[in-house]
Design an enzyme around this catalytic site. Sequence first.
Site, PDB file in Angstrom:
ATOM      1  N   PHE A 177       0.844  -1.182   0.173  1.00  0.00           N
ATOM      2  CA  PHE A 177       0.037  -0.302  -0.034  1.00  0.00           C
ATOM      3  C   PHE A 177       0.904   1.234   0.138  1.00  0.00           C
ATOM      4  O   PHE A 177       0.950   1.793  -0.995  1.00  0.00           O
ATOM      5  CB  PHE A 177      -0.654  -0.032   1.160  1.00  0.00           C
ATOM      6  CG  PHE A 177      -1.562   1.310   1.850  1.00  0.00           C
ATOM      7  CD1 PHE A 177      -2.389   2.008   0.873  1.00  0.00           C
ATOM      8  CD2 PHE A 177      -1.504   1.802   2.846  1.00  0.00           C
ATOM      9  CE1 PHE A 177      -3.077   3.247   1.261  1.00  0.00           C
ATOM     10  CE2 PHE A 177      -1.865   2.963   3.246  1.00  0.00           C
ATOM     11  CZ  PHE A 177      -2.531   3.758   2.676  1.00  0.00           C
ATOM     12  N   ASP A 209       9.766  -6.912  -3.801  1.00  0.00           N
ATOM     13  CA  ASP A 209       8.494  -7.136  -3.226  1.00  0.00           C
ATOM     14  C   ASP A 209       8.345  -8.390  -3.909  1.00  0.00           C
ATOM     15  O   ASP A 209       8.850  -9.082  -5.017  1.00  0.00           O
ATOM     16  CB  ASP A 209       7.473  -6.464  -3.507  1.00  0.00           C
ATOM     17  CG  ASP A 209       6.487  -6.430  -2.271  1.00  0.00           C
ATOM     18  OD1 ASP A 209       5.966  -7.641  -1.983  1.00  0.00           O
ATOM     19  OD2 ASP A 209       5.901  -5.501  -1.821  1.00  0.00           O
ATOM     20  N   LEU A 234       9.943  -1.090   3.836  1.00  0.00           N
ATOM     21  CA  LEU A 234       8.586  -1.157   4.262  1.00  0.00           C
ATOM     22  C   LEU A 234       8.019  -2.552   4.282  1.00  0.00           C
ATOM     23  O   LEU A 234       6.948  -2.965   5.067  1.00  0.00           O
ATOM     24  CB  LEU A 234       7.764  -0.576   2.960  1.00  0.00           C
ATOM     25  CG  LEU A 234       8.117   0.813   2.596  1.00  0.00           C
ATOM     26  CD1 LEU A 234       7.868   0.830   1.226  1.00  0.00           C
ATOM     27  CD2 LEU A 234       6.956   1.801   3.306  1.00  0.00           C
ATOM     28  N   TYR A 267       3.607  -7.863  17.286  1.00  0.00           N
ATOM     29  CA  TYR A 267       4.462  -7.060  16.268  1.00  0.00           C
ATOM     30  C   TYR A 267       4.679  -5.582  16.783  1.00  0.00           C
ATOM     31  O   TYR A 267       6.019  -5.188  16.281  1.00  0.00           O
ATOM     32  CB  TYR A 267       2.972  -6.465  15.444  1.00  0.00           C
ATOM     33  CG  TYR A 267       3.187  -5.527  14.541  1.00  0.00           C
ATOM     34  CD1 TYR A 267       3.485  -5.408  13.182  1.00  0.00           C
ATOM     35  CD2 TYR A 267       2.420  -4.185  14.809  1.00  0.00           C
ATOM     36  CE1 TYR A 267       3.803  -4.487  12.307  1.00  0.00           C
ATOM     37  CE2 TYR A 267       2.399  -3.117  13.934  1.00  0.00           C
ATOM     38  CZ  TYR A 267       3.099  -3.117  12.774  1.00  0.00           C
ATOM     39  OH  TYR A 267       3.001  -2.219  11.787  1.00  0.00           O
ATOM     40  N   LYS A 278       8.882  -4.390  16.387  1.00  0.00           N
ATOM     41  CA  LYS A 278       9.080  -3.221  15.593  1.00  0.00           C
ATOM     42  C   LYS A 278       9.968  -2.319  16.755  1.00  0.00           C
ATOM     43  O   LYS A 278      10.962  -1.566  16.342  1.00  0.00           O
ATOM     44  CB  LYS A 278       7.873  -2.453  15.557  1.00  0.00           C
ATOM     45  CG  LYS A 278       6.946  -2.952  14.336  1.00  0.00           C
ATOM     46  CD  LYS A 278       7.607  -2.439  12.920  1.00  0.00           C
ATOM     47  CE  LYS A 278       6.584  -2.420  11.777  1.00  0.00           C
ATOM     48  NZ  LYS A 278       7.394  -2.492  10.476  1.00  0.00           N
ATOM     49  N   ASP A 293      -5.734  -4.105  22.342  1.00  0.00           N
ATOM     50  CA  ASP A 293      -5.850  -2.908  21.497  1.00  0.00           C
ATOM     51  C   ASP A 293      -5.054  -1.508  22.080  1.00  0.00           C
ATOM     52  O   ASP A 293      -5.042  -1.404  23.310  1.00  0.00           O
ATOM     53  CB  ASP A 293      -7.301  -2.664  21.380  1.00  0.00           C
ATOM     54  CG  ASP A 293      -7.641  -1.846  19.966  1.00  0.00           C
ATOM     55  OD1 ASP A 293      -6.938  -1.524  19.340  1.00  0.00           O
ATOM     56  OD2 ASP A 293      -8.789  -1.594  19.805  1.00  0.00           O
TER      57      ASP A 293
END
Length: 389
Positions: free
Chosen positions: A28, A49, A96, A185, A189, A337
């Site tokens: 994206f 990619d 990315l 995740y 990161k 969340d």
Amino acid sequence: MASTTARLDLDGNTINPMTICMIGAGGFIGSHLCEKLMQETPHTVLAVDVYNDKIKHLLEPDSLPWAGRIQFHRLNIKNDSRLEGLIKCSDLTINLAAICTPADYNTRPLDTIYSNFIDALPVLKYCSENNKRLIHFSTCEVYGKTIGSYLPKDSPLRQDPAYYILKEDVSPCIFGSVEKQRWSYACAKQLIERLIYAEGAENGLEFTIVRPFNWIGPRMDFIPGIDGPSEGVPRVLACFSNNLLRREPLKLVDGGESQRTFVYIKDAIEAVLLMIENPGRASGHIFNVGNPNNEVTVRQLAEMMTKVYSKVSGEDSIETPTIDVSSKEFYGEGYDDSDKRIPDMTIINKQLGWNPKTSLWDLLESTLTYQHKTYAEAIKQAIAKPLAN
Ligand SMILES: NC(=O)c1ccc[n+]([C@@H]2O[C@H](COP(=O)([O-])OP(=O)(O)OC[C@H]3O[C@@H](n4cnc5c(N)ncnc54)[C@H](O)[C@@H]3O)[C@@H](O)[C@H]2O)c1
Ligand SMILES: O=c1ccn([C@@H]2O[C@H](COP(=O)(O)OP(=O)(O)O[C@H]3OC[C@@H](O)[C@H](O)[C@H]3O)[C@@H](O)[C@H]2O)c(=O)[nH]1
């Protein structure tokens, strides 16, 4: 088309054309960045990619004005020895590549951690060993939850920005327990950020770390059953677009109370271009890139998308536009969340003078116009097919 007049950086110096190794260029963000670089700059992109569907329009036909300035290299950075050569012959590497959909974090935590940490290691190593500049894409998720979320519900301190505004050089990273695998995740990161930062501090690596805050726009993720798996769960923009296209209620996870700030992909790409072309101002920095003015709860986002979609499609909305689902039902065990995500913009403002421009309504209008044009007919056919059989 790239202008023929010399491009100047923010300090008035001429920007020389450069070669950029862009890993994850077919995704994206990569597709929008490639588009910007081809249409408005003289730079060359080595686009790496495993997929290229989202940049096909930039690669073919050979008569495109930028033909020769973009090359696609289909390779998986997990296990391909060509990667080092591509980094070596570039001036700058932009990484990315990642698994970055929340539905994967708690259900495929190993793939998530490998993708976001282990697979980024060779990229960092080759940049450091060959003295190449690196722009690495991290995430706003490294902030996790706000300090305010741990205060009593009625505490007046919850209203104090010091307890919720997220600042690159001040805010802590607050994740849930290890059992809450949602944070696999964010944690991966965070560790790659720390390693990049340490390479900068100890070995002089020239780096910039980007923390995107919910960038949205055309080409984000996929529509399940049309250009992605029927059972797949993309990020919220694509989930809600899919529901609207299929005239189904939008699913609000745990009541849709979480808050997000959304920024238009085209605004955000302007910020990345400034980083690319102003290394002196961008190197050594971590940048929040988001739009603090576009904050909504997920419920408000659903309501706004329903209204905007009705406007752009000309269809009335359905009688029950939203339904509540539990996070366990929607994402499975181990989901958790971020409560609220407002980026502090001081550093990016000071270093690059960047500000987002597009309101949430406007960005949803252009994005949902694209979704409707791209998918409405295919969805109609997909819905009609089982009936015809
Ligand atoms: N979109 C956002 O709002 C957002 C927010 C926070 C962080 N980010 C970060 O920005 C980056 C790009 O995000 P995006 O939204 O464009 O995601 P995306 O999934 O659309 O793009 C990632 C691309 O990387 C490629 N890729 C993954 N693993 C690869 C591998 N091993 N070898 C080669 N290619 C590989 C994928 O095929 C995909 O095309 C990611 O690092 C993500 O964590 C994005
Ligand atoms: O159908 C849906 C989908 C999602 N949601 C909710 O909408 C919110 C946003 O969900 P998204 O799928 O966009 O993902 P998040 O904002 O939680 O995380 C994202 O943020 C930054 C990036 O690093 C990643 O792209 C992703 O982790 C969450 O609260 C989620 O629970 C729904 O209520 N319904």
